[in-house]
Scaffold this active site. Structure first.
Site, PDB file in Angstrom:
ATOM      1  N   LYS A  28      -6.169  -2.853   5.785  1.00  0.00           N
ATOM      2  CA  LYS A  28      -4.724  -3.106   5.664  1.00  0.00           C
ATOM      3  C   LYS A  28      -4.512  -4.306   4.719  1.00  0.00           C
ATOM      4  CE  LYS A  28      -3.290   0.242   8.280  1.00  0.00           C
ATOM      5  NZ  LYS A  28      -2.598   1.381   7.661  1.00  0.00           N
ATOM      6  N   ASP A  52       0.170  -0.635  12.803  1.00  0.00           N
ATOM      7  CA  ASP A  52       0.520  -1.937  12.229  1.00  0.00           C
ATOM      8  C   ASP A  52       0.780  -3.002  13.296  1.00  0.00           C
ATOM      9  OD1 ASP A  52       0.364  -0.896   9.658  1.00  0.00           O
ATOM     10  OD2 ASP A  52       2.465  -0.313   9.620  1.00  0.00           O
ATOM     11  N   GLY A  54       0.829  -1.213   0.000  1.00  0.00           N
ATOM     12  CA  GLY A  54       0.000   0.000   0.000  1.00  0.00           C
ATOM     13  C   GLY A  54       0.856   1.253   0.000  1.00  0.00           C
TER      14      GLY A  54
HETATM   15  C1  S3P Z   1       2.818   3.780   6.238  1.00  0.00           C
HETATM   16  C2  S3P Z   1       1.700   4.281   6.812  1.00  0.00           C
HETATM   17  C3  S3P Z   1       0.674   3.448   7.469  1.00  0.00           C
HETATM   18  C4  S3P Z   1       1.130   2.019   7.716  1.00  0.00           C
HETATM   19  C5  S3P Z   1       1.924   1.458   6.585  1.00  0.00           C
HETATM   20  C6  S3P Z   1       3.116   2.331   6.257  1.00  0.00           C
HETATM   21  C7  S3P Z   1       3.780   4.715   5.616  1.00  0.00           C
HETATM   22  O1  S3P Z   1      -0.474   3.439   6.651  1.00  0.00           O
HETATM   23  O2  S3P Z   1       0.028   1.174   7.980  1.00  0.00           O
HETATM   24  O3  S3P Z   1       2.388   0.152   6.894  1.00  0.00           O
HETATM   25  O4  S3P Z   1       4.921   4.313   5.350  1.00  0.00           O
HETATM   26  O5  S3P Z   1       3.401   5.876   5.374  1.00  0.00           O
HETATM   27  P1  S3P Z   1      -1.556   4.652   6.783  1.00  0.00           P
HETATM   28  O6  S3P Z   1      -0.787   5.879   6.768  1.00  0.00           O
HETATM   29  O7  S3P Z   1      -2.461   4.525   5.614  1.00  0.00           O
HETATM   30  O8  S3P Z   1      -2.233   4.385   8.096  1.00  0.00           O
END
Ligand code: S3P
Length: 448
Positions: free
Chosen positions: A356, A329, A104
């Site tokens: 997630k 996380d 993601g």
């Molecule tokens: C991340 C932000 C988080 C996290 C992901 C990494 C990042 O997601 O869950 O594993 O590197 O910016 P969200 O910002 O959508 O909560």
């Protein structure tokens, strides 16, 4: 000719059996959030960025492949990675669909970069990533002039980057560092100033890392804790030398293992200690964990610490709702600590877990129920009733979610009959050396 019905070794099942007295010292892998950003900003810089301690997990490899396809020259020599950038505005049109795998972060942040470059690109990913919402980034990036064709708000998607990008001021409707970073990354190739307002703090690695590449970025916080983050576009980024600290989200597995396995005491080296990320440490301490930290050097603009943790009796707590972003996380592995804490542990405000790598609210509850632990859930909360002896003996199909896979194995270390996962391959997403590191500490992990 011999045909084997066995799955390839990388996909084989894995079981964790009950163990005692974890001992030893490890350095968990490089931080995933920092590793993605280091490669992406290296691509947007002039010169060659040198990165030591990069996470070589599949998520970061997806970012590396996408950046190569966009023109960056990325080489690995021994433990060092070298990224020769093309500069902001210098991206080349990729020949193929950019495959963002399971990540993601790779996908949302890359979408931000592409939104302000006048290229047409196609993004896709694995089944898990194709199920995750992309509108949270396509909505603000459309305001900046990019055009998107999505598959009902998800991947696969087509981006037509803006020829004349427009800077915006965007107030985050979701508490997400990925959305914040996508807008700021897009702002790098916009005229004028792009701003993001966040009312609840999220991880701030983008803000901390941009100055290492020579960019000016301002962060102003009001008394209520809301931040205005402002970035002037068209600044030239210059190559940096980076040493990536260990990932607290990966360290969390050994932390919880040592907190709950009888007689344990372990040391974790150079773990990033950032207020927007260390909710898990604070929460374990509140539950009674025996943790001491010693400051180490600053790495990548982040404080690091060595953490010593010894097993101690834990007690269930209510995790404050406002702490969720700083440990978003870590709920699957915290649920393992809660499963053997005395009394009830309550998580609130956790609806983001549902989008997630899997629906982690359901998958975490399923993992505990399968092991024989009492759990109650609602749309955005979970209550876990700890027990002194957990029967275990269950098998979890992790649905490709690395954190559910690793949490299940740590749970197996304290279950009478252990716990198993059907496919170990998801672990490679974020923690390629999880199995040998946990075995070195004394976990009993066996192919199944
Ligand atoms: C991340 C932000 C988080 C996290 C992901 C990494 C990042 O997601 O869950 O594993 O590197 O910016 P969200 O910002 O959508 O909560």
């Amino acid at each position: 000719m011999v045909f084997s019905m066995e799955p390839p070794a990388q996909h084989a099942g894995l079981s964790a059996l009950p163990c005692r007295e974890l001992r030893g010292e490890i350095r968990p892998p490089g931080d995933k959030s920092i590793s993605h950003r280091a490669i992406m900003l290296g691509m947007l810089s002039i010169g060659t960025t040198e990165i030591h301690g990069l996470l070589e997990g599949e998520d970061v490899l997806a970012t590396i492949n996408a950046c190569r396809a966009l023109g960056a020259d990325i080489e690995q020599i021994g433990a060092q990675w070298f990224v020769t950038g093309v500069g902001i505005g210098g991206l080349r049109p990729p020949e193929n669909v950019l495959n963002m795998g399971n990540s993601g972060t790779a996908c949302r942040l890359m979408t931000g970069i592409l939104a302000s470059h006048p290229l047409q690109c196609f993004l896709n990913g694995d089944a898990s990533l194709r199920a995750r919402p992309m509108q949270r980034v396509t909505i603000p990036l459309s305001k900046m002039g990019a055009r998107f064709e999505t598959t009902q708000g998800r991947l696969p998607l087509m981006i037509l980057g803006a020829h004349q990008p427009i800077p915006i001021t965007y107030s985050l409707p979701v508490v997400s560092a990925q959305v914040k970073s996508a807008v700021l990354f897009s702002g790098l190739n916009c005229p004028g100033t792009t701003s993001v307002i966040e009312s609840i703090p999220t991880r701030n690695h983008t803000e901390r890392m941009l100055p290492l590449f020579g960019a000016e970025i301002s962060v102003q916080q009001d008394q209520a804790g809301a931040s205005l983050i402002a970035l002037r576009g068209h600044q030239e980024l210059h190559a940096a030398q980076l040493n990536v600290p260990a990932d607290i989200s990966s360290a969390a597995f050994a932390l919880v293992a040592a907190a709950v396995v009888p007689g344990s005491e372990i040391t974790l080296h150079h773990v990033m200690n950032n207020q927007t990320r260390n909710g898990i440490v604070q929460t374990l301490i509140e539950m009674g964990a025996n943790i001491t930290t010693t400051p180490r050097e600053n790495m990548c603009g982040e404080n690091t610490v060595d953490i010593v943790i010894a097993q101690a009796p834990l007690t269930g707590i209510r995790v404050p709702a406002e702490r969720v972003p700083s440990m978003v996380d870590e709920f699957p592995i915290l649920a393992v600590a809660a499963a053997c804490a005395a009394g009830v542990t309550r998580f609130e405000n956790i609806s983001e877990l549902c989008v997630k790598e899997s629906d982690r609210l359901s998958e975490t509850a399923n993992m505990l129920l399968t092991a024989g632990v009492e759990v109650a859930t609602g749309d955005d909360w979970m209550e876990i009733t700890g027990r002194a002896e957990i029967p275990g003996g269950g098998v979890i199909s992790t649905g490709g979610d690395h954190r559910i896979a690793m949490s299940t194995l740590i749970l197996g270390c304290i279950c009478a009959k252990g716990m198993s996962i059907t496919d170990r391959s998801a672990i490679l997403t974020s923690y390629p050396n999880f199995i040998p590191q946990m075995q070195d500490l004394g976990c009993i992990l066996k192919s199944s």
